[in-house]
Write an enzyme that holds these catalytic residues in place. Sequence first.
Site, PDB file in Angstrom:
ATOM      1  N   ASP A 133       0.866  -1.161   0.000  1.00  0.00           N
ATOM      2  CA  ASP A 133       0.000   0.000   0.000  1.00  0.00           C
ATOM      3  C   ASP A 133       0.914   1.226   0.000  1.00  0.00           C
ATOM      4  O   ASP A 133       1.878   1.286   0.757  1.00  0.00           O
ATOM      5  CB  ASP A 133      -0.858  -0.004   1.277  1.00  0.00           C
ATOM      6  N   GLU A 188      -6.526   3.260  -6.007  1.00  0.00           N
ATOM      7  CA  GLU A 188      -7.824   3.280  -5.336  1.00  0.00           C
ATOM      8  C   GLU A 188      -8.570   4.536  -5.767  1.00  0.00           C
ATOM      9  O   GLU A 188      -8.102   5.644  -5.530  1.00  0.00           O
ATOM     10  CB  GLU A 188      -7.650   3.304  -3.822  1.00  0.00           C
ATOM     11  N   ASP A 203      -3.146   4.660  -2.607  1.00  0.00           N
ATOM     12  CA  ASP A 203      -4.297   5.100  -1.816  1.00  0.00           C
ATOM     13  C   ASP A 203      -4.882   6.393  -2.400  1.00  0.00           C
ATOM     14  O   ASP A 203      -4.135   7.285  -2.825  1.00  0.00           O
ATOM     15  CB  ASP A 203      -3.792   5.357  -0.385  1.00  0.00           C
ATOM     16  N   HIS A 235     -11.065  -3.565   3.086  1.00  0.00           N
ATOM     17  CA  HIS A 235     -11.045  -3.169   4.495  1.00  0.00           C
ATOM     18  C   HIS A 235     -11.895  -1.933   4.781  1.00  0.00           C
ATOM     19  O   HIS A 235     -11.892  -1.445   5.909  1.00  0.00           O
ATOM     20  CB  HIS A 235      -9.595  -2.906   4.910  1.00  0.00           C
ATOM     21  N   ASP A 236     -12.563  -1.414   3.764  1.00  0.00           N
ATOM     22  CA  ASP A 236     -13.410  -0.228   3.965  1.00  0.00           C
ATOM     23  C   ASP A 236     -14.895  -0.544   3.833  1.00  0.00           C
ATOM     24  O   ASP A 236     -15.732   0.339   4.034  1.00  0.00           O
ATOM     25  CB  ASP A 236     -13.062   0.858   2.927  1.00  0.00           C
TER      26      ASP A 236
END
Length: 539
Positions: A107, A275, A209, A336-337
């Site tokens: 990430d 993302e 990200d 994870h969101d």
Amino acid sequence: MKNDQHLRWWQRGVIYQIYPRSFKDTTGNGVGDLPGIIEKLDYLSDGTGNSLGIDAIWLSPIYPSPMADFGYDVADYCDVNPLFGDLATFDQLVAEAHRRGIRIILDYVPNHSSDQHPWFIESRRSRDNPRRDWYIWRDPRPDGSPPNNWGSAFGGPAWTWDEATGQYYLHQFLKEQPELNWRQPEVRAAMMDMLRFWMERGVDGFRIDVVSLLIKDAELRDNPPNPNADPTLPPNDISGRQWPVYNRDQDQVHEIIRDFRRLLDEYDDRCAIGELSLELPRWIRYYGQNGDGLHLPFNFRLMGLPWQAQAVRRSVDELEAALPPFAWPNYVLGNHDRARLASRLGSQAQARLAAMMLLTLRGTPTLYYGDELGMENGVIPPEKLQDPPGLRLGKEHSRDVCRTPMQWDDSPNAGFSTAEPWLPVSGDYATRNVTIQSADPTSMLNLYRRLLWYRRGSPALFGGCYQPLDAGDNCFVYLRAAGDERRLVALNFADGQRRVSVPGEGAGRIVISTHLDREESVSPSGFELRPHEGVIVEL
Ligand code: GLC
């Protein structure tokens, strides 16, 4: 290109997201770590069908961080958080993963650092500090209020007042996540060096990200109001009350992405994933003009749809029609969101169907840890809530539910840790875990294993073309083909039995059913699917 057998690893492979805090703890502090991931590599892929059979791991952030946003607040981009291990452990992870043919994707959080990053500590020291403009500082409006109307995604304004230097700084997440100024050439250079640092250590790719936020409007203009907004939302609610016109997706972001790509292309076979959530025509620009942008802008569209065959098909077909020839599709059903896949779809049977779809569509699938067990949203008592949006905006905004510890076995704490885990283990761990599901021939885990290993051996599935068929009510049916190899995928979304009919096909054989209880010859011109059953048919 569409039938090319010489695909890159990130095209033919399957990505598996690990949330490191929650995967496996080896130090007994209730938080997962890198040695834990190393210990579980054989589970992920040992080269045989007894393992899951994924191709790459994406790790949510492992950098030193005060953990205000659980690692998405980075205090040092070139080190490992002692909570997770150190650089030597990381090198070992890369070596052990590569030995098994597993790639490592990190990430990369370039939009903001932690407020504890030395750069920000310097930046806030004084207005004439050399690093002042590494972040986005502005004077207040004449009435003392923030420079514009932007809001933070986690509630409240996107600006925090710094008393000592008499200016506001920008943060579209927590105030502990000040935004770097990507219009500043030194910032760009320093952040590019970070990518080099990790690629030299063998990292195969990056998940970038909130990539569309990197460049904001040069004048930082107010976002226009959304006339249809829910009036109960606060005025600076960034996605409800405003059109996010000026805070994201500015044309110049593509220059930066091209720079990322040029840098990655200096190395052998690295991959850039981004993302972002935008409407299709804006989203597609992130592939670059001739494929000089991201390899894979994450495609989250299927997560926002009603779980209904026609809606899902329409989304896939729109994507297929819109993609230029150089652009490779990809699909994401959990991360994870978001709420857990099985909870979102409302049943394990639908989650099994989703697994078959994700692993048979044309394009790179990204799996989220635990979805291979059908893990459901955890129940987090109020005093155990951890996630900042949950604590600030109310528990329905908490992402803790999808971050509970991986369920390895039925021992205390699900075999995740010997200590009390940082988030409570989900209540169903004694019956839903890797050990139990490994022994059950029809479990979700064994369905994932079957699908993953079948896909790996099938050029039609990992690389072939996609053709949707009108073949059954509330069914999504498509053909995948490469050369002479042709596979029919038929997914029944309905609660009832459905008949699928593909005229003109001679004979076929069901090789996998989502129920894992039949392998048999069928006539494609007419065969029955049970409620929520999906099948792969060899033609
Ligand atoms: C991304 C991450 C999310 C994080 C946010 C701020 O959306 O996926 O977990 O909170 O960025 O970095």
